[in-house]
Design a protein around this motif. Sequence first.
Motif, PDB file in Angstrom:
ATOM      1  N   ASP A 158       0.834  -1.208   0.000  1.00  0.00           N
ATOM      2  CA  ASP A 158       0.000   0.000   0.000  1.00  0.00           C
ATOM      3  C   ASP A 158       0.868   1.257   0.000  1.00  0.00           C
ATOM      4  O   ASP A 158       0.583   2.228  -0.708  1.00  0.00           O
ATOM      5  N   ALA A 180       1.244   4.108  -2.907  1.00  0.00           N
ATOM      6  CA  ALA A 180       1.085   5.536  -2.624  1.00  0.00           C
ATOM      7  C   ALA A 180       2.255   6.325  -3.214  1.00  0.00           C
ATOM      8  O   ALA A 180       2.068   7.396  -3.811  1.00  0.00           O
ATOM      9  N   PRO A 196      -5.507  17.360   1.654  1.00  0.00           N
ATOM     10  CA  PRO A 196      -6.508  16.376   1.260  1.00  0.00           C
ATOM     11  C   PRO A 196      -7.127  16.644  -0.108  1.00  0.00           C
ATOM     12  O   PRO A 196      -7.764  15.761  -0.684  1.00  0.00           O
ATOM     13  N   PRO A 237      -5.338  13.965  -3.459  1.00  0.00           N
ATOM     14  CA  PRO A 237      -5.357  12.637  -2.815  1.00  0.00           C
ATOM     15  C   PRO A 237      -4.022  11.914  -2.870  1.00  0.00           C
ATOM     16  O   PRO A 237      -3.620  11.270  -1.899  1.00  0.00           O
ATOM     17  N   GLU A 238      -3.316  12.031  -4.019  1.00  0.00           N
ATOM     18  CA  GLU A 238      -2.041  11.320  -4.157  1.00  0.00           C
ATOM     19  C   GLU A 238      -1.020  11.843  -3.150  1.00  0.00           C
ATOM     20  O   GLU A 238      -0.250  11.070  -2.560  1.00  0.00           O
ATOM     21  N   ARG A 256      -2.129  10.794   0.445  1.00  0.00           N
ATOM     22  CA  ARG A 256      -1.906   9.361   0.712  1.00  0.00           C
ATOM     23  C   ARG A 256      -0.438   9.094   1.014  1.00  0.00           C
ATOM     24  O   ARG A 256      -0.111   8.336   1.945  1.00  0.00           O
ATOM     25  N   ALA A 298       0.523  10.448   4.458  1.00  0.00           N
ATOM     26  CA  ALA A 298       0.096   9.551   5.535  1.00  0.00           C
ATOM     27  C   ALA A 298       1.009   8.329   5.629  1.00  0.00           C
ATOM     28  O   ALA A 298       1.343   7.873   6.734  1.00  0.00           O
ATOM     29  N   ALA A 299       1.426   7.800   4.479  1.00  0.00           N
ATOM     30  CA  ALA A 299       2.337   6.652   4.483  1.00  0.00           C
ATOM     31  C   ALA A 299       3.672   7.023   5.120  1.00  0.00           C
ATOM     32  O   ALA A 299       4.271   6.233   5.868  1.00  0.00           O
TER      33      ALA A 299
END
Length: 552
Positions: free
Chosen positions: A30, A34, A72, A75-76, A79, A82-83
């Motif tokens: 995941d 990302a 936010p 999105p890319e 994401r 967050a990773a």
Amino acid sequence: MQTGAKEASKKPRNENFPVASLVLSSEHRDAALAFYGFARLADDVADAPDLGAAEKLARLEALEQALVSGDPTVPEAARLHAADRRHKAGLVQARDLLRAFRQDVVKARYNEWAELVGYCRLSANPVGRFLLALHGERIAAQAPADALCTALQILNHLQDCGDDRERLGRIYIPIRWMMAAGSEAAFFDPSQATIRRSVFDAMLDRVDALIDQAQCLPQHLQSRRLRAQSIATIALARCLSQRLRLADPVVQRVQVNKPDAIKAFLRGLGGLARAPVNGDHRVTAAVVRRSGSSFRLGMQSLARERRRAMHAVYAFCRAADDIADGAAPASEKRAFLRDWRCEIDRLHRAPETPIGRELARASSLFKLPLEECHALLDGMETDCADRVRLASDHELGLYGRRVAGSVGALSIRIFGAPAAHDFALNLGRTLQLVNILRDVDEDAACERVYIPLSRLAQLGLQDAPAAALVADPRFARVCESLAEEARAGFAAADEALTRLDRAALKPAILMMENYRRVLARLAARGWGVRQGKLRLSATDRLQLITRAMRPA
């Protein structure tokens, strides 16, 4: 955020090499997806055909700010942000990629190899470093991972060279290398396939050296899953390199196919089931195997450790010779040879290449005089010139001592016959004379003439283009005088062997008999008749083995 791209972005499955394969754990996969998603978005901005440079740079800057803040609305970026918070990996490496994408916007050409590799440090190496950081790998894995990523990037550049030029106006083949064809336009002219082939092969020589450096990556990885993916990726890199050697990417699409990918994937799965092993000796053995050299016959007769050491010496010689004979500009060739000098100097500390590590091992076991490695590189410096002429017999002797005597001086220590030093130097010079006589036309095509100008002058021949020199009937008379010296050299070697350990010197004797037969065939054919390269048959080789085993 709109990218401006008119075509759908590529997906992970469309890439040549594994991006986030099913081998990885779901959590790591995941995070890898990302990273890929953000990189793909940024790449599409840099490549967008309907955006100007200023707009591309502004959008890349906005992407970086979105990544840092975790915006936010992108999105890319959110994401991957967050990773990075979960795994402490992704943000730093993605920002390096953004530097590469900005460079793509403003820079469309690269002058030399080092400049291209510098670009790859930003455009490719961060991907490998991200995966290492994601899995908590040790710093020792970084160098081979960087080598692999750089190799993959340049393979992609070669694969896409025609499309990149036509669609994006970018060329990642160094300008100075393309000048072998006279101009950029001439290089991409379909009729210039021969020149283009020589440049591609020279670039692939450098790529293959990088893949060799990456061969030790699996053994440095603690994660079995990442190890499996690295094994598959290395296999696919070698496959694509081989395919690019067999086809012209300017006139046709060259890529790995589904069976290639399945085979590489299965090889990677095999890495899950077994512990990693040191593969440096496999690299040098593969160099020998691919070469088809007559040296193989002698090396096969050695015991295991001595054979492994000879593989290391041969692989080093092959690497240096490929540099000197390649299509890179002379100044770049010399830079590559300087890299080898640095590697030889650090053999007793921390060599960085598989060939270097195998040479270090051989040196430790057999007390090799490493100054001979530098001597060989000195000889290869001569061959790097765009035009090679030797003024005198002294220069011929010095050249032979460097490129052939050095190999002999290293070899006899591996054979276990250090007392045969003078024999090795004499035999090396003799074999080099035969090489010169055998390769007259091949060398002339590269504007190389190794028969001294002083000898040619004695027959009224003045320096001229190599093709004109070797076509002159008087040139054949000079060849015969050189052949007489070679025969005398073989006779001196025969006499020396009566006082030396023939059993230990069996590999040298096999080489000597091989070259003696080549000289005889050349003389029988005639020095003015040189159609086709002379090769010995299997029957010849069997007779050589028999003669080599005959007592004095």
